[in-house]
Structure formats: structure tokens, C-alpha cells
Design a protein around this motif. Structure first.
Motif, PDB file in Angstrom:
ATOM      1  N   VAL A 368      -5.803   2.039  -6.200  1.00 21.19           N
ATOM      2  CA  VAL A 368      -7.118   1.705  -5.635  1.00 21.19           C
ATOM      3  C   VAL A 368      -7.342   2.461  -4.333  1.00 21.19           C
ATOM      4  CG1 VAL A 368      -8.473  -0.157  -4.598  1.00 21.19           C
ATOM      5  CG2 VAL A 368      -7.241  -0.560  -6.735  1.00 21.19           C
ATOM      6  N   LEU A 369      -6.332   2.506  -3.488  1.00 21.75           N
ATOM      7  CA  LEU A 369      -6.460   3.210  -2.215  1.00 21.75           C
ATOM      8  C   LEU A 369      -6.601   4.712  -2.428  1.00 21.75           C
ATOM      9  CD1 LEU A 369      -3.891   1.240  -0.022  1.00 21.75           C
ATOM     10  CD2 LEU A 369      -6.381   1.025  -0.050  1.00 21.75           C
ATOM     11  N   ALA A 370      -5.876   5.241  -3.404  1.00 22.97           N
ATOM     12  CA  ALA A 370      -5.987   6.678  -3.697  1.00 22.97           C
ATOM     13  C   ALA A 370      -7.391   7.027  -4.187  1.00 22.97           C
ATOM     14  CB  ALA A 370      -4.942   7.070  -4.737  1.00 22.97           C
ATOM     15  N   ASP A 371      -7.958   6.152  -5.011  1.00 20.41           N
ATOM     16  CA  ASP A 371      -9.309   6.391  -5.511  1.00 20.41           C
ATOM     17  C   ASP A 371     -10.340   6.427  -4.376  1.00 20.41           C
ATOM     18  OD1 ASP A 371      -8.345   6.517  -8.073  1.00 20.41           O
ATOM     19  OD2 ASP A 371      -8.912   4.463  -8.607  1.00 20.41           O
ATOM     20  N   GLU A 372     -10.030   5.711  -3.285  1.00 25.04           N
ATOM     21  CA  GLU A 372     -10.929   5.698  -2.124  1.00 25.04           C
ATOM     22  C   GLU A 372     -10.537   6.753  -1.091  1.00 25.04           C
ATOM     23  OE1 GLU A 372     -13.610   3.979  -1.966  1.00 25.04           O
ATOM     24  OE2 GLU A 372     -13.299   2.702  -3.724  1.00 25.04           O
ATOM     25  N   ASN A 373      -9.552   7.584  -1.458  1.00 24.34           N
ATOM     26  CA  ASN A 373      -9.086   8.654  -0.573  1.00 24.34           C
ATOM     27  C   ASN A 373      -8.523   8.111   0.744  1.00 24.34           C
ATOM     28  OD1 ASN A 373      -8.577  11.414  -0.248  1.00 24.34           O
ATOM     29  ND2 ASN A 373     -10.428  11.723   0.968  1.00 24.34           N
ATOM     30  N   VAL A 374      -7.820   6.987   0.647  1.00 24.54           N
ATOM     31  CA  VAL A 374      -7.175   6.371   1.807  1.00 24.54           C
ATOM     32  C   VAL A 374      -5.685   6.712   1.772  1.00 24.54           C
ATOM     33  CG1 VAL A 374      -6.578   4.200   2.956  1.00 24.54           C
ATOM     34  CG2 VAL A 374      -8.834   4.482   1.885  1.00 24.54           C
ATOM     35  N   ASN A 375      -5.207   7.397   2.786  1.00 26.15           N
ATOM     36  CA  ASN A 375      -3.812   7.809   2.840  1.00 26.15           C
ATOM     37  C   ASN A 375      -2.932   6.684   3.380  1.00 26.15           C
ATOM     38  OD1 ASN A 375      -1.708   9.719   2.549  1.00 26.15           O
ATOM     39  ND2 ASN A 375      -1.732  10.108   4.750  1.00 26.15           N
ATOM     40  N   ILE A 376      -1.777   6.465   2.759  1.00 30.32           N
ATOM     41  CA  ILE A 376      -0.832   5.424   3.162  1.00 30.32           C
ATOM     42  C   ILE A 376       0.227   6.035   4.066  1.00 30.32           C
ATOM     43  CG2 ILE A 376       0.884   3.765   2.366  1.00 30.32           C
ATOM     44  CD1 ILE A 376      -0.716   3.566  -0.251  1.00 30.32           C
ATOM     45  N   ARG A 377       0.407   5.453   5.253  1.00 30.73           N
ATOM     46  CA  ARG A 377       1.380   5.958   6.215  1.00 30.73           C
ATOM     47  C   ARG A 377       2.752   5.287   6.071  1.00 30.73           C
ATOM     48  NH1 ARG A 377      -0.512   7.815  11.071  1.00 30.73           N
ATOM     49  NH2 ARG A 377      -2.608   8.705  10.996  1.00 30.73           N
ATOM     50  N   MET A 378       2.746   3.960   5.844  1.00 29.33           N
ATOM     51  CA  MET A 378       3.985   3.188   5.711  1.00 29.33           C
ATOM     52  C   MET A 378       3.761   2.090   4.684  1.00 29.33           C
ATOM     53  SD  MET A 378       5.011   2.691   9.758  1.00 29.33           S
ATOM     54  CE  MET A 378       6.617   1.948   9.442  1.00 29.33           C
ATOM     55  N   VAL A 379       4.843   1.625   4.078  1.00 32.15           N
ATOM     56  CA  VAL A 379       4.775   0.544   3.099  1.00 32.15           C
ATOM     57  C   VAL A 379       5.883  -0.454   3.392  1.00 32.15           C
ATOM     58  CG1 VAL A 379       4.888  -0.099   0.662  1.00 32.15           C
ATOM     59  CG2 VAL A 379       3.889   2.098   1.325  1.00 32.15           C
ATOM     60  N   SER A 380       5.550  -1.742   3.273  1.00 37.73           N
ATOM     61  CA  SER A 380       6.541  -2.807   3.410  1.00 37.73           C
ATOM     62  C   SER A 380       6.249  -3.867   2.362  1.00 37.73           C
ATOM     63  CB  SER A 380       6.480  -3.419   4.816  1.00 37.73           C
ATOM     64  OG  SER A 380       7.336  -4.534   4.919  1.00 37.73           O
TER      65      SER A 380
END
Length: 416
Positions: A368-380
Motif C-alpha cells: 500500500v505504501l509503495a503504491d502511494e510512493n511512500v519510502n520506508i526508512r525503518m521497520v519494527s
């Protein structure tokens, strides 16, 4: 007859008229024969006003003096509410945190409750009085006034409910319950009838401002029935329960109960630090000693294997102090390393006990975030939550997209 502990936030007591309205609401419970303890915050805007005055005098005021100053906000409210109750024929008495016997440690501005003395409080209740208590504050073993941190009145309320064995702790605020996310950011956010302590704990820790995290911890630890209600309209609110109801009607509820987010995050990265045992302790130890809480942590090993990049997040308010500590203490101790920081980030989190038994939540979130072109910096991740750090400018876009994708919009749920 029941015993209720009722907490009213700053907007609920933000004016003389609102204080009078609170008095009428409390009188309604008292007229039904119930015992009532009322915990109040400072009037809305008062804590900020006091803080601004302190900063105008000293740009780095001593924490002890800040606690002495900020505790006066609640003292104004308790006296006014006690007067309002007396005016309408309700016997009432006000108490500061020290007077009611709320004992804390000495961690100024973010003290923790150690014990509560209830003998005097119970005596007042037995005499038929409504007891009005200043939230957010206590006293340490040396008699110094301490405060519990922003939102600490919630903790005061739940802690008193636990100590008294109250039938219910009711948190009255400017919203009518706990929502799937903040309605100010997502217009289709829905009020939850109930939510588990575990989920509420995650939401509170991840940025939801409905309840302070320590208040939820107290509720879970001491099994305090906790309900979030509106000060301004009648309704059932949201009941925070120990465990999810697993009856047939609830088995197919959405996997995600809520989406939390916060801009109160800052990211720091130490590049090219030695990849040796104990390096994480050498980085985080001094930060812990400074009473700074670390949230997310990511450690990457460089291709050569001799050095590592170490990234972590702290509250935005601790960013400058942490950066200074790393530059002056940690980096010299490690023998070098490059420091990078970013305080223009946000954390967005999905929370739901349904994650335990369903796969694919993380992959769907990332898609979903990729489809909105939102880059992920960290994941927990944990058993019931997934958090991502993204650029602050993308926060509202991410929250709305995820809220719709996981079926939390009421219109989407009704159409299925």
C-alpha cells in the motif's frame, strides 16, 4: 453503590462554565448514591502558558523548578471544581498530589508513582464527600513536588482507581472514545466499542494521544476497568478490556484495530562504528544513563565486516541532547564514526491482536505504501503491531491509504 474515579482533561475544565458543567456531571453520579473521586488536569493552555514563562526567563530551566511551576496548574482547577460542587450542594474537598499521598521517585518532569496512601481519601469518601485530586503530580521521599509527564493525569486517575479498588475508571476528554485513527487526519475514522488493553497499550506507546501509556499499563497490571468518554456529549464511549471477545460475531472482525502515528520522532545514525561485541551497549548505555528512551533500533553490517551502521530513534524533544551526547561522549569512546540525524520523520503503526493468527499484514502494508510512493526508512514489528518510519511529509497520505486498505473505513466495511 459504586465507586468511580473520573478524570477530566484540560479542555473539559478549560473555562469556568466548563468547570461548572463538570460539577453537574459529577453531581449526577453522586445523586445516584455513588462515591466519586475526580482527577483533573490544568485548564487547557495553562501548562503551555507556564512553560512559555519559564523559557522566557531561562532557556534551560532546572527540572525541579519546572515541576514546582507546572504543578500549580492543577491546583487552580481542583480548588475551582471543589467550589463549583459546593455551590450546587455537593460536599467536596480538594487535594494536591502530595496531600492525597501520591508518592513518586525523584525523576523530575517524568516521575513514576511508587505508592499511594488511601486512608485519608477513604475517610473523606466515607463522610460522603466528593474528593477532587490534582492529576499529573506527586511528591518524592524528600518532599519535593514531582510531575508525571504530559498526560500524567490519566495515570493519576488509573493509579487511584487501582489503589481504591474502584468499580470503573472513567477518562473524560474532548473525544467520545478511542478511534481507529485520529479523525482529524482521517475523516472516516470510526469509534471502537471496545479494545483490548494490549492493543490500547500499543496505540498509546505508538503515538495515540487518547491515553497516556502508563495509564494503560496500570489498567492492565491491576485489572482496572477503564472507559474513555466525552465530557461534552452522552454516549457509551470505548471500554478497554483485558482480552478480546472471541464469540462468533467477533471472529471475523478486521485484523487491524487501529492506526497510530506520531511526528514526535527523530532518527540518529552512527556510520562506520566498530563491528565488535558490546558496541550497541557502548552507544545506548550513556543514552539510558541520561534517562532518554530509545524506540526503534536497526544495526547494519558493512560489506567489509569490520564496521557497522547503527540507527535508532528517540523522542523529538530528546534529539538535541542525544546528538550532543553522541558527539561528546559516545563517538570519542568508540574511536570515531560519522553521525547523521533527521528530525523530520514520522512513525506510522498498524495495531491489532488479529495479526497473531493471520499472515501477510506486513506485505500488504508495504505494498500500500509503495503504491502511494511512500519510502520506508525503518521497520519494527511485534506480535500485534508493525511500525514504519517515513518522511514526515507523507504521514497523512500513509495513514489514510492504510486505513482504507485494511477495511477500517465504515463505508468499506458496510459494503463487504
Amino acid at each position: 453503590m459504586a465507586l468511580y474515579v473520573q478524570k477530566f482533561g484540560g479542555t473539559s475544565v478549560g473555562s469556568v462554565d466548563r468547570i461548572k458543567a463538570v460539577a453537574e456531571k459529577v453531581k449526577g453520579f453522586r445523586d445516584q448514591g455513588h462515591q466519586v473521586v475526580v482527577v483533573v488536569s490544568a485548564m487547557s493552555g495553562e501548562t503551555n502558558r507556564l512553560t512559555d514563562m519559564a523559557n522566557a526567563i531561562n532557556d534551560d530551566p532546572a527540572p525541579r523548578e519546572m515541576d514546582m511551576l507546572l504543578s500549580t496548574g492543577e491546583q487552580v482547577t481542583i480548588s475551582l471544581l471543589a467550589m463549583a460542587l459546593q455551590q450546587i450542594g455537593v460536599s467536596a474537598t480538594s487535594h494536591t498530589g502530595a496531600q492525597v499521598g501520591i508518592h513518586t521517585d525523584s525523576a523530575y518532569t517524568k516521575a513514576r508513582i511508587q505508592r499511594i496512601e488511601t486512608d485519608d481519601l477513604k475517610s473523606d469518601l466515607d463522610e460522603g464527600k466528593v474528593v477532587v485530586v490534582a492529576g499529573f503530580q506527586g511528591v518524592d521521599e524528600d518532599g519535593n513536588i514531582t510531575t508525571l509527564g504530559r498526560g500524567g493525569s490519566d495515570t493519576t486517575g488509573v493509579a487511584l482507581a487501582a489503589a481504591l479498588g474502584a468499580d470503573e475508571c472513567q477518562i473524560y476528554t474532548d473525544v467520545d472514545g478511542v478511534y481507529t485513527t485520529d479523525p482529524r487526519v482521517c475523516s472516516k475514522a470510526q469509534r471502537l466499542e471496545s479494545i483490548t488493553v494490549e492493543e490500547m497499550l500499543e496505540l498509546a506507546s505508538l503515538g495515540s494521544k487518547v491515553l497516556q501509556i502508563r495509564a494503560v499499563e496500570f489498567a492492565g497490571k491491576y485489572n482496572v476497568p477503564l472507559r474513555v468518554l466525552s465530557s461534552f456529549e452522552e454516549g457509551p464511549g470505548t471500554l478497554i478490556v483485558a482480552e478480546a471477545d472471541q464469540d462468533e460475531d467477533s471472529m471475523e472482525e478486521p485484523l487491524i484495530s487501529g492506526i497510530a502515528f506520531t511526528k514526535n520522532e527523530a532518527k540518529l545514525t552512527l556510520l562506520n562504528t566498530p563491528d565488535v561485541p558490546g558496541v550497541a551497549s557502548r552507544i545506548l548505555g550513556p543514552i539510558a544513563d541520561a534517562n532518554i528512551e530509545v524506540d526503534m533500533i536497526v544495526q547494519n553490517v558493512a560489506p567489509a565486516g569490520d564496521y557497522t551502521d547503527f540507527t535508532f530513534t528517540v523522542a523529538k524533544g530528546d534529539y538535541k541532547a542525544t546528538k550532543k551526547l553522541l558527539e561528546e561522549t559516545v563517538i570519542p569512546d568508540l574511536g570515531g564514526g560519522e553521525l547523521r540525524g533527521d528530525d523530520n520523520i514520522a512513525k506510522v503503526s498498524l495495531v491489532g491482536v488479529g495479526m497473531r493468527s493471520h499472515a501477510g499484514v506486513a506485505s500488504k502494508m508495504f505494498r500500500v505504501l509503495a503504491d502511494e510512493n511512500v519510502n520506508i526508512r525503518m521497520v519494527s514489528t511485534s506480535e500485534i503491531k508493525i511500525s514504519v518510519v517515513i518522511d514526515e511529509k507523507h504521514m497523512e497520505l500513509a495513514v489514510n491509504a492504510l486505513h482504507k486498505a485494511f477495511g477500517l473505513d465504515k463505508s468499506d466495511i458496510e459494503s463487504e
